[in-house]
Design a protein around this motif. Sequence first.
Motif, PDB file in Angstrom:
ATOM      1  N   ALA A 218       0.990  -1.213   0.029  1.00  0.00           N
ATOM      2  CA  ALA A 218       0.141  -0.049   0.075  1.00  0.00           C
ATOM      3  C   ALA A 218       0.945   1.100   0.007  1.00  0.00           C
ATOM      4  N   ARG A 219       1.936   1.197   0.667  1.00  0.00           N
ATOM      5  CA  ARG A 219       2.828   2.343   0.697  1.00  0.00           C
ATOM      6  C   ARG A 219       3.517   2.705  -0.633  1.00  0.00           C
ATOM      7  N   SER A 220       3.691   1.560  -1.427  1.00  0.00           N
ATOM      8  CA  SER A 220       4.521   1.706  -2.449  1.00  0.00           C
ATOM      9  C   SER A 220       3.420   1.935  -3.770  1.00  0.00           C
ATOM     10  N   ASN A 221       2.216   1.505  -3.447  1.00  0.00           N
ATOM     11  CA  ASN A 221       1.126   1.825  -4.619  1.00  0.00           C
ATOM     12  C   ASN A 221      -0.169   2.484  -3.728  1.00  0.00           C
ATOM     13  N   PRO A 222      -0.098   3.700  -3.265  1.00  0.00           N
ATOM     14  CA  PRO A 222      -1.048   4.257  -2.440  1.00  0.00           C
ATOM     15  C   PRO A 222      -2.349   4.423  -3.281  1.00  0.00           C
ATOM     16  N   ASN A 223      -2.373   4.568  -4.689  1.00  0.00           N
ATOM     17  CA  ASN A 223      -3.415   4.913  -5.385  1.00  0.00           C
ATOM     18  C   ASN A 223      -4.184   3.676  -5.921  1.00  0.00           C
ATOM     19  N   ASN A 224      -3.794   2.336  -5.743  1.00  0.00           N
ATOM     20  CA  ASN A 224      -4.068   1.056  -6.171  1.00  0.00           C
ATOM     21  C   ASN A 224      -3.885   0.016  -5.047  1.00  0.00           C
ATOM     22  N   VAL A 225      -4.851   0.062  -4.133  1.00  0.00           N
ATOM     23  CA  VAL A 225      -4.637  -0.896  -2.823  1.00  0.00           C
ATOM     24  C   VAL A 225      -5.841  -1.727  -2.855  1.00  0.00           C
ATOM     25  N   THR A 226      -5.622  -2.968  -3.469  1.00  0.00           N
ATOM     26  CA  THR A 226      -6.507  -3.954  -3.494  1.00  0.00           C
ATOM     27  C   THR A 226      -5.465  -5.157  -2.869  1.00  0.00           C
ATOM     28  N   LEU A 227      -6.108  -5.773  -1.664  1.00  0.00           N
ATOM     29  CA  LEU A 227      -5.263  -6.729  -0.942  1.00  0.00           C
ATOM     30  C   LEU A 227      -5.686  -8.194  -1.173  1.00  0.00           C
ATOM     31  N   LEU A 228      -4.776  -8.933  -1.760  1.00  0.00           N
ATOM     32  CA  LEU A 228      -5.119 -10.413  -1.760  1.00  0.00           C
ATOM     33  C   LEU A 228      -5.081 -11.350  -0.568  1.00  0.00           C
ATOM     34  N   ILE A 229      -6.184 -11.955  -0.109  1.00  0.00           N
ATOM     35  CA  ILE A 229      -6.096 -12.471   1.070  1.00  0.00           C
ATOM     36  C   ILE A 229      -6.506 -13.782   1.288  1.00  0.00           C
ATOM     37  N   ALA A 247      -4.346   0.739   9.978  1.00  0.00           N
ATOM     38  CA  ALA A 247      -3.038   1.761  10.035  1.00  0.00           C
ATOM     39  C   ALA A 247      -2.643   2.502   8.996  1.00  0.00           C
ATOM     40  N   LEU A 248      -3.291   2.324   7.777  1.00  0.00           N
ATOM     41  CA  LEU A 248      -2.943   3.081   6.423  1.00  0.00           C
ATOM     42  C   LEU A 248      -3.751   4.259   6.583  1.00  0.00           C
ATOM     43  N   ALA A 249      -4.952   4.225   7.188  1.00  0.00           N
ATOM     44  CA  ALA A 249      -6.043   5.503   7.038  1.00  0.00           C
ATOM     45  C   ALA A 249      -5.015   6.598   7.593  1.00  0.00           C
ATOM     46  N   PRO A 250      -4.341   6.759   8.710  1.00  0.00           N
ATOM     47  CA  PRO A 250      -3.907   8.112   9.039  1.00  0.00           C
ATOM     48  C   PRO A 250      -2.787   8.723   8.253  1.00  0.00           C
ATOM     49  N   GLU A 251      -2.359   7.448   7.216  1.00  0.00           N
ATOM     50  CA  GLU A 251      -1.462   8.030   6.473  1.00  0.00           C
ATOM     51  C   GLU A 251      -2.181   8.621   5.009  1.00  0.00           C
ATOM     52  N   ARG A 252      -3.282   8.445   5.064  1.00  0.00           N
ATOM     53  CA  ARG A 252      -4.114   8.971   3.902  1.00  0.00           C
ATOM     54  C   ARG A 252      -4.158   8.104   2.521  1.00  0.00           C
ATOM     55  N   ILE A 253      -4.079   6.800   2.998  1.00  0.00           N
ATOM     56  CA  ILE A 253      -3.836   5.721   1.977  1.00  0.00           C
ATOM     57  C   ILE A 253      -5.129   4.926   2.224  1.00  0.00           C
ATOM     58  N   THR A 254      -6.069   4.815   1.286  1.00  0.00           N
ATOM     59  CA  THR A 254      -7.257   4.111   1.245  1.00  0.00           C
ATOM     60  C   THR A 254      -7.198   2.855   0.850  1.00  0.00           C
ATOM     61  N   THR A 255      -7.586   1.826   1.350  1.00  0.00           N
ATOM     62  CA  THR A 255      -7.572   0.526   0.911  1.00  0.00           C
ATOM     63  C   THR A 255      -9.109   0.397   0.290  1.00  0.00           C
ATOM     64  N   SER A 256      -8.955  -0.006  -1.025  1.00  0.00           N
ATOM     65  CA  SER A 256     -10.251   0.092  -2.106  1.00  0.00           C
ATOM     66  C   SER A 256     -10.653  -1.377  -1.663  1.00  0.00           C
ATOM     67  N   ALA A 257     -10.153  -2.404  -1.856  1.00  0.00           N
ATOM     68  CA  ALA A 257     -10.789  -3.869  -1.966  1.00  0.00           C
ATOM     69  C   ALA A 257     -10.064  -4.656  -1.464  1.00  0.00           C
ATOM     70  N   ASN A 277     -16.792  -5.397   7.668  1.00  0.00           N
ATOM     71  CA  ASN A 277     -17.917  -4.506   8.438  1.00  0.00           C
ATOM     72  C   ASN A 277     -17.683  -4.404   9.777  1.00  0.00           C
ATOM     73  N   GLY A 278     -17.345  -5.489  10.676  1.00  0.00           N
ATOM     74  CA  GLY A 278     -16.881  -5.413  12.049  1.00  0.00           C
ATOM     75  C   GLY A 278     -15.756  -4.330  12.422  1.00  0.00           C
ATOM     76  N   TYR A 279     -14.838  -4.358  11.439  1.00  0.00           N
ATOM     77  CA  TYR A 279     -13.829  -3.267  11.601  1.00  0.00           C
ATOM     78  C   TYR A 279     -14.287  -1.740  11.289  1.00  0.00           C
ATOM     79  N   GLY A 280     -15.346  -1.498  10.788  1.00  0.00           N
ATOM     80  CA  GLY A 280     -16.009  -0.500  10.306  1.00  0.00           C
ATOM     81  C   GLY A 280     -15.286   0.096   9.036  1.00  0.00           C
ATOM     82  N   LEU A 281     -15.331  -0.980   8.087  1.00  0.00           N
ATOM     83  CA  LEU A 281     -14.660  -0.941   6.547  1.00  0.00           C
ATOM     84  C   LEU A 281     -15.599  -1.292   5.718  1.00  0.00           C
ATOM     85  N   ALA A 282     -16.736  -0.969   6.004  1.00  0.00           N
ATOM     86  CA  ALA A 282     -17.867  -1.093   4.950  1.00  0.00           C
ATOM     87  C   ALA A 282     -17.433  -0.540   3.568  1.00  0.00           C
TER      88      ALA A 282
END
Length: 450
Positions: A218-229, A247-257, A277-282
């Motif tokens: 995410a820090r290397s690709n802040p505009n394309n954050v989709t995480l393979l889980i 953890a990334l939110a305060p750095e103004r990096i949004t996780t898209s998906a 949703n339980g983490y407030g990430l709807a």
Amino acid sequence: MTLSASPLLTDLYQFTMVQTYLDSGMDQEAVFEFYVRQLPIKRGFLVACGLESVLDFLTTFHFTSDEIRTLARTGRFSGKLLDYLASCSFKGDVHALPEGTIFFANEPVLRVTAPLPVAQIVETRVINLLNFEISIATKAVRCLGAAGGKALLVDFGLRRAHGAEAGMLAARASYAMGFAGTSNVLAGAEYGIPLYGTMAHSFIEAMGGEEEAFLAFARSNPNNVTLLIDTYDTLNGAHHAARAALALAPERITTSAVRIDSGDILNLSFEVRRILNGYGLAHVKIFASGNLDEYEIDRLLTASAPIDGLGIGTKLDTVEDAPYLECAYKLMEYAGKPTMKYSSGKQTIPGAKQVFRCFQEGIMTGDTVSLSNSGVEGLPLLEHVMKEGRRLSASPSFASIAAHVKDQLRALPANLRGLEPTASYPVDMDPGVRRLRESAQALIDARRKL
């Protein structure tokens, strides 16, 4: 010249036939038509695509001096043929269905009118392009229909495509039909298609821990954050992705998906949605991939799976359930006279033809195949797109092609829209075509008796 643009990308018999045509003085105008003899299984319709690729090919069609020397080195060809090819270009006319037009078996999709040697020599490449792009386009439209606008679809099939050009044309055809984009970077550059991508399981493995991998990516690709889980355990991966997103939110990096690529995607998607949703990430979306096709898309979205996007790969780019069309490019007229193939099961319908489509209250009710100069009720479908080797209009935008597809689907009878069509669409031959076929058959029969 690239491999795919070379006129040597054809079958040997095209050159041997043209050599004989020239020796026999046969260079008058010919009419060839491309059509599909029968629809593949479980297909109630096909979608026209590949016209732009064909026109690009015809516009630039010529033989370089190196290509002429290559043919000369085979020792198969006369100086007459080589001299003819050295100055050869396509100066003919093309009539075709606009890309995105729905069509059916035994309807002309594209008509070439040109001197016989030239119309003959382009045959292989015309079939090669239309067969593939129509197959991809129809598969893509079926996937889009199954999605019903509930999830965006992305072409993920390059790595499983049957070669580089197949991957490029699959990206083009699927985007033209309404896909949101592709993972294929070159297709993005060549065609202006939006690019989508996430990360590979190897990235997670190389980085060690999942959460650390997600943060680094995410820090290397802040505009394309989709995480393979799903590298290790999908639900644990969802927790790791959620913690990384916070953890990334305060750095103004949004996780898209987050992306799920394996396992029971239907049930996992509900569990992952609950965890996020339980983490407030709807707002974090769920993207799914892994051997998906129209049937799996239908199963997932009919069950209201909370999936926002789908990567369609192998089964799209290989058209896994219908990988080829029973298609042909056949001579219909030469020197102003109708011609006909008379072999069992593969008879052709002579003459230059047009397709007329009738509607009732905006719904297609039937097509009539007619001689191109006949007046028949209905909307004529084939358009004059090239005259004397020059295109008659600019290339349509992808947006206009996709809009045309949607209009066509809205007009399609309901019993043909589903994944399992319950009826066949009526296509008739008008009396003029029937009479021409009968007279051509009679002429052939008379010749056979001599």
